[in-house]
Scaffold this active site. Sequence first.
Site, PDB file in Angstrom:
ATOM      1  N   ILE A  25       0.826  -1.202   0.000  1.00 41.40           N
ATOM      2  CA  ILE A  25       0.000   0.000   0.000  1.00 41.40           C
ATOM      3  C   ILE A  25       0.863   1.256   0.000  1.00 41.40           C
ATOM      4  CG2 ILE A  25      -1.606   1.349   1.408  1.00 41.40           C
ATOM      5  CD1 ILE A  25      -2.900  -1.351   2.217  1.00 41.40           C
TER       6      ILE A  25
ATOM      7  N   ASP B 192      14.001   2.000  10.631  1.00 39.36           N
ATOM      8  CA  ASP B 192      13.032   1.283  11.452  1.00 39.36           C
ATOM      9  C   ASP B 192      12.105   2.280  12.128  1.00 39.36           C
ATOM     10  OD1 ASP B 192      11.639  -0.328  13.179  1.00 39.36           O
ATOM     11  OD2 ASP B 192      13.404  -1.207  14.142  1.00 39.36           O
TER      12      ASP B 192
ATOM     13  N   ARG C 183       3.406  11.613  15.415  1.00 41.18           N
ATOM     14  CA  ARG C 183       3.893  12.601  16.384  1.00 41.18           C
ATOM     15  C   ARG C 183       4.996  13.470  15.774  1.00 41.18           C
ATOM     16  NH1 ARG C 183       8.331  11.864  19.972  1.00 41.18           N
ATOM     17  NH2 ARG C 183       8.274  13.187  21.837  1.00 41.18           N
TER      18      ARG C 183
ATOM     19  N   TYR D 173      -3.365  -8.058  16.551  1.00 40.90           N
ATOM     20  CA  TYR D 173      -3.488  -7.266  15.328  1.00 40.90           C
ATOM     21  C   TYR D 173      -4.739  -6.390  15.378  1.00 40.90           C
ATOM     22  CZ  TYR D 173      -3.772  -6.013  10.396  1.00 40.90           C
ATOM     23  OH  TYR D 173      -3.844  -5.304   9.222  1.00 40.90           O
TER      24      TYR D 173
ATOM     25  N   LYS E 119      -4.833  -2.155  15.451  1.00 34.33           N
ATOM     26  CA  LYS E 119      -5.487  -1.325  14.446  1.00 34.33           C
ATOM     27  C   LYS E 119      -6.644  -0.521  15.046  1.00 34.33           C
ATOM     28  CE  LYS E 119      -2.893  -2.323  10.914  1.00 34.33           C
ATOM     29  NZ  LYS E 119      -2.052  -1.270  10.287  1.00 34.33           N
TER      30      LYS E 119
ATOM     31  N   THR F  66      -1.339  -7.663  -1.690  1.00 34.08           N
ATOM     32  CA  THR F  66       0.033  -7.185  -1.525  1.00 34.08           C
ATOM     33  C   THR F  66       0.929  -8.368  -1.190  1.00 34.08           C
ATOM     34  OG1 THR F  66      -0.120  -6.805   0.867  1.00 34.08           O
ATOM     35  CG2 THR F  66      -0.850  -5.004  -0.576  1.00 34.08           C
TER      36      THR F  66
END
Length: 269
Positions: A21, A69, A130, A174, A178, A209
């Site tokens: 994506i 990272d 941030r 997961y 999210k 993907t």
Amino acid sequence: MPPTTLFPGVAVVTGAGGVGIGAHVALAFATEGCSRIAITDLNADLLQQTKAKIQATAPQVEVLCESGDITNSQFVSTFMKRVVDKFNRIDYAVNCAGILGQDERSHEMDISSFDAVNNVNYRGCWMSSRAELQEMLKQEPLPGLTPSRPAQRGAIVNIASQLGIVSRPKAAAYCASKSAVIGMTRADAIDYSKDNIRINCVCPGVIRTAMTTGTDEVTERLAPAVRIAPMDRMGLPEEVADAVLFLCSPKASFVQGHAMVVDGGYIIN
């Protein structure tokens, strides 16, 4: 005079390596006229592939490309500062880095696996957002698309998931990571509205993907979700990129704190 492109500013895309994506979002910015783009990803080779595709499609685009990272706060801060050093500002920021984790119930999952999922999907997204906000707050807004549209100091889009809204078996970490991205997006949207910064997220369904088709095990694991969606297919990363660019653009000037679902109807079925 209106701008010749919806994206006259500077775009930053994290998790932009390969054919996922993030890579398609970066390429879409270039295709739609954004001429200054900064990309990062953990995998340096895949990141270079994205840069090459952008430059092959739009040779006039300046690309800042740096691997690193996004779970490392020092790298995130340093990368954003380098973007501003080169391009003077950050106008559109899209945070795409994410991992699936193993298919297991909570009592089967070890803490290191839980931390790995949340460090990328939630903590890394928060640190990226941030750092982007810290830079956006220092800059003057870009003019509106037309005199009737307000100026925009910045727009951030975080990539969440349909599983941040509904859950599935054996994916507690997961789903929670999210959901956290959606909650963070909404809270930040409240906090930064007064600064003319818009913050939204996109919640993709099963998208074709490398992450979702890389192994037979993962493809089989996701097959039920594909069948549940009324459109009965995997989505394309280009379809997610289209939603992301809309939310970044001044055409979405009154869209704030929204979780836009791009899932072929999964959550309504």
